[in-house]
Write an enzyme that holds these catalytic residues in place. Sequence first.
Site, PDB file in Angstrom:
ATOM      1  N   ASP A 240       0.866  -1.165   0.000  1.00  0.00           N
ATOM      2  CA  ASP A 240       0.000   0.000   0.000  1.00  0.00           C
ATOM      3  C   ASP A 240       0.912   1.226   0.000  1.00  0.00           C
ATOM      4  O   ASP A 240       2.098   1.128   0.336  1.00  0.00           O
ATOM      5  CB  ASP A 240      -0.888  -0.048   1.251  1.00  0.00           C
ATOM      6  CG  ASP A 240      -1.714   1.208   1.423  1.00  0.00           C
ATOM      7  OD1 ASP A 240      -2.407   1.592   0.467  1.00  0.00           O
ATOM      8  OD2 ASP A 240      -1.654   1.802   2.515  1.00  0.00           O
TER       9      ASP A 240
ATOM     10  N   ASP B  77      -0.172   5.142   0.958  1.00  0.00           N
ATOM     11  CA  ASP B  77      -0.431   6.098   2.025  1.00  0.00           C
ATOM     12  C   ASP B  77      -0.555   5.388   3.368  1.00  0.00           C
ATOM     13  O   ASP B  77      -1.420   4.532   3.556  1.00  0.00           O
ATOM     14  CB  ASP B  77      -1.704   6.886   1.721  1.00  0.00           C
ATOM     15  CG  ASP B  77      -1.579   7.668   0.423  1.00  0.00           C
ATOM     16  OD1 ASP B  77      -0.833   8.645   0.405  1.00  0.00           O
ATOM     17  OD2 ASP B  77      -2.208   7.258  -0.567  1.00  0.00           O
TER      18      ASP B  77
ATOM     19  N   SER C 193      -5.242   2.745  -3.115  1.00  0.00           N
ATOM     20  CA  SER C 193      -6.641   3.119  -3.349  1.00  0.00           C
ATOM     21  C   SER C 193      -6.756   4.494  -3.985  1.00  0.00           C
ATOM     22  O   SER C 193      -7.863   4.919  -4.352  1.00  0.00           O
ATOM     23  CB  SER C 193      -7.417   3.087  -2.025  1.00  0.00           C
ATOM     24  OG  SER C 193      -7.495   1.775  -1.527  1.00  0.00           O
TER      25      SER C 193
ATOM     26  N   ASP D  54      -1.206  -0.669   6.302  1.00  0.00           N
ATOM     27  CA  ASP D  54      -1.430  -0.021   7.593  1.00  0.00           C
ATOM     28  C   ASP D  54      -2.903  -0.011   7.978  1.00  0.00           C
ATOM     29  O   ASP D  54      -3.224   0.298   9.124  1.00  0.00           O
ATOM     30  CB  ASP D  54      -0.927   1.423   7.547  1.00  0.00           C
ATOM     31  CG  ASP D  54      -1.788   2.284   6.638  1.00  0.00           C
ATOM     32  OD1 ASP D  54      -2.404   3.243   7.123  1.00  0.00           O
ATOM     33  OD2 ASP D  54      -1.876   1.981   5.430  1.00  0.00           O
TER      34      ASP D  54
END
Length: 216
Positions: A11, A13, A107, A162
């Site tokens: 991922d 961010d 995302s 996260d």
Amino acid sequence: MTIHAQALLFDNDGTLVSSLVSVQRCWTRWAGEYGVTAEQFGRIELHGRPAAEIAADLLPAPVVPEAVARIEDLEVEDVPHGGVRLLPGTRTFLDALPAERWAVVTSATRRLAEARLGAVGIAPKTLIAADDITRGKPDPEPYLLAARTLGVDPAHCVVFEDAPAGLQAGRAAGMRTVALATTHRAHELTADLVVEDLSALSALVTDAGVEIAVRP
């Protein structure tokens, strides 16, 4: 503990970079422009989900496309204003990996992801963004697409996340998961391994793939 993998899927961010300052600034302004109250905003899961899904939860359907375009513009325009920074360990960990062994699975839209990654000097060979999928995290589609793109069996991939939604997506894809306690407390995260951030890990490249271990 050592985890063996043929591909590492990150991922962005909250995993590679911190963009919380920028996100809060932009979404607060966006909410004001579209008349979304703090109470409405507080009921929605924001982190780790595509903007289009968040907007669809908050606004009437006819307004959503315009609203999604607006938040993307706000966030891209905000990148140069200091709201994005590398998280501890990111540079060292990624520099240890061959480019064909890892991907960023975000995302965010491709435009926003490239702006944030570019701001901190990260240029992944493979980037899976919101534009590339029809169902965002916690659906496994983004991570399964990344595995196909890299040509690796999902069972041999490790997801670094996260957010609970992202970890759920990784598990649903049949992948092992490493949780980074950068935006959530460790006890809120379900994964094969939970660490503070990437600085807690080392990566050793072998003929068989990559060995990920917790630093002593």
